[in-house]
Motif scaffolding. Sequence first.
Motif, mmCIF file in Angstrom:
data_model
loop_
_atom_site.group_PDB
_atom_site.id
_atom_site.type_symbol
_atom_site.label_atom_id
_atom_site.label_comp_id
_atom_site.label_asym_id
_atom_site.label_seq_id
_atom_site.Cartn_x
_atom_site.Cartn_y
_atom_site.Cartn_z
ATOM 1 N N SER A 75 50.983 74.430 42.534
ATOM 2 C CA SER A 75 49.834 74.090 43.375
ATOM 3 C C SER A 75 49.449 72.627 43.205
ATOM 4 O O SER A 75 49.150 71.925 44.183
ATOM 5 N N TYR A 76 49.449 72.153 41.969
ATOM 6 C CA TYR A 76 49.111 70.756 41.708
ATOM 7 C C TYR A 76 50.103 69.820 42.382
ATOM 8 O O TYR A 76 49.717 68.762 42.900
ATOM 9 N N ASN A 77 51.361 70.215 42.410
ATOM 10 C CA ASN A 77 52.384 69.368 43.029
ATOM 11 C C ASN A 77 52.161 69.186 44.526
ATOM 12 O O ASN A 77 52.637 68.207 45.112
ATOM 13 N N LEU A 78 51.444 70.113 45.164
ATOM 14 C CA LEU A 78 51.121 69.957 46.575
ATOM 15 C C LEU A 78 50.221 68.739 46.793
ATOM 16 O O LEU A 78 50.376 68.000 47.765
ATOM 17 N N GLY A 79 49.273 68.572 45.905
ATOM 18 C CA GLY A 79 48.337 67.458 46.044
ATOM 19 C C GLY A 79 48.769 66.187 45.357
ATOM 20 O O GLY A 79 48.205 65.110 45.624
ATOM 21 N N ARG A 80 49.763 66.276 44.499
ATOM 22 C CA ARG A 80 50.192 65.122 43.716
ATOM 23 C C ARG A 80 50.565 63.904 44.570
ATOM 24 O O ARG A 80 50.166 62.777 44.239
ATOM 25 N N PRO A 81 51.313 64.062 45.674
ATOM 26 C CA PRO A 81 51.640 62.874 46.480
ATOM 27 C C PRO A 81 50.407 62.143 47.005
ATOM 28 O O PRO A 81 50.402 60.907 47.087
ATOM 29 N N GLY A 101 42.816 78.625 49.567
ATOM 30 C CA GLY A 101 42.056 77.391 49.711
ATOM 31 C C GLY A 101 40.631 77.459 49.201
ATOM 32 O O GLY A 101 40.055 76.444 48.810
ATOM 33 N N LEU A 102 40.047 78.662 49.175
ATOM 34 C CA LEU A 102 38.670 78.805 48.701
ATOM 35 C C LEU A 102 38.520 78.514 47.206
ATOM 36 O O LEU A 102 37.397 78.402 46.703
ATOM 37 N N MET A 103 39.621 78.387 46.510
ATOM 38 C CA MET A 103 39.551 78.088 45.084
ATOM 39 C C MET A 103 39.081 76.657 44.827
ATOM 40 O O MET A 103 38.586 76.349 43.738
ATOM 41 N N ALA A 104 39.250 75.787 45.810
ATOM 42 C CA ALA A 104 38.855 74.389 45.634
ATOM 43 C C ALA A 104 37.343 74.242 45.756
ATOM 44 O O ALA A 104 36.683 75.009 46.459
ATOM 45 N N ILE A 105 36.793 73.243 45.089
ATOM 46 C CA ILE A 105 35.363 72.981 45.234
ATOM 47 C C ILE A 105 35.105 72.406 46.625
ATOM 48 O O ILE A 105 35.963 71.765 47.208
ATOM 49 N N PRO A 106 33.908 72.628 47.186
ATOM 50 C CA PRO A 106 33.580 72.068 48.490
ATOM 51 C C PRO A 106 33.308 70.566 48.374
ATOM 52 O O PRO A 106 33.009 70.059 47.290
ATOM 53 N N LEU A 150 43.412 65.509 51.137
ATOM 54 C CA LEU A 150 43.678 66.602 50.203
ATOM 55 C C LEU A 150 42.825 67.828 50.523
ATOM 56 O O LEU A 150 43.291 68.967 50.402
ATOM 57 N N ARG A 151 41.596 67.605 50.955
ATOM 58 C CA ARG A 151 40.728 68.718 51.342
ATOM 59 C C ARG A 151 41.332 69.487 52.514
ATOM 60 O O ARG A 151 41.346 70.725 52.523
ATOM 61 N N GLU A 152 41.825 68.778 53.505
ATOM 62 C CA GLU A 152 42.403 69.430 54.676
ATOM 63 C C GLU A 152 43.712 70.140 54.329
ATOM 64 O O GLU A 152 43.994 71.226 54.848
ATOM 65 N N LEU A 153 44.498 69.540 53.450
ATOM 66 C CA LEU A 153 45.723 70.200 53.002
ATOM 67 C C LEU A 153 45.380 71.500 52.271
ATOM 68 O O LEU A 153 45.995 72.544 52.504
ATOM 69 N N THR A 154 44.389 71.447 51.402
ATOM 70 C CA THR A 154 44.000 72.610 50.613
ATOM 71 C C THR A 154 43.405 73.710 51.478
ATOM 72 O O THR A 154 43.612 74.903 51.223
ATOM 73 N N ALA A 155 42.683 73.335 52.533
ATOM 74 C CA ALA A 155 42.039 74.319 53.408
ATOM 75 C C ALA A 155 43.063 75.220 54.081
ATOM 76 O O ALA A 155 42.755 76.369 54.427
ATOM 77 N N ASN A 156 44.278 74.733 54.273
ATOM 78 C CA ASN A 156 45.326 75.521 54.907
ATOM 79 C C ASN A 156 46.126 76.353 53.915
ATOM 80 O O ASN A 156 47.049 77.068 54.300
#
Length: 247
Positions: A116-122, A59-64, A49-55
């Motif tokens: 955005s949440y649906n991107l990570g849901r799977p 992506g900077l909205m996510a916590i590190p 999920l981190r790698e998906l979000t980085a792209n």
Amino acid sequence: MAESNQGKSQNANAQQKLTQKHLLQKDALYQYILQTNVYPREPECLKELRELTANHSRGLMAIPPDEGQFLILLLKLINAKKTIEIGVFTGYSLLCTALALPPDGKVIGIDMNRESYNLGRPIIEKAGVAHKIDFREGLALPILDELIQNEEMQDSFDFAFIDADKVNALNYHERLLNLVKIGGLICYDNTLWSGSVAEAPDAAMSELGRNIRHYTIELNKALAADRRIEISLLPIGDGLTLCRRIS
């Protein structure tokens, strides 16, 4: 070879974005923390999920990941079972929470953007923790007010994590003090705002950055003066303030 080079390029971009999410003076020291302490212990689902979000373009909205690791440990230390999160994005911090909670634990995740949440849901579903998550789409204040109207929800949450609209942070705070139980924790992300809180008022920065800096400083002042909580501002990520409700 082309695919390999593309993968290296994406990884380099992801690493460059991560360097913008910490306040350590030396990037090499931050990379040391990641490589020796964080990545070896990061569950595969969080890495994915981190790698998906980085792209993602935002992506900077996510916590590190080091902050995610800290939150997981913190949730386990306080034996959290019922939590709430304001600002979900693709769900990295939400997944951290879900992984830390016991099998019957629950987290209410609030965000205006389900897309955005649906991107990570799977990935969350594959991790086997989707049943712990109650995602609610919409503005946070009306949803919090609705929760407060339910007497069973008042003083019932062990933990709250706020990584959303900085303008309304103090409005969230007042409501969360009605929802988080005495002894529970309320955590605010980005409370150092890239270090700008310590910059001179006339320092060069974007209009958006200056506005958020203003609201962040106001939040920090209010939290420091609030005798209903005990606080600690940690220089992790972009600044993380822990508030323990005491009254």
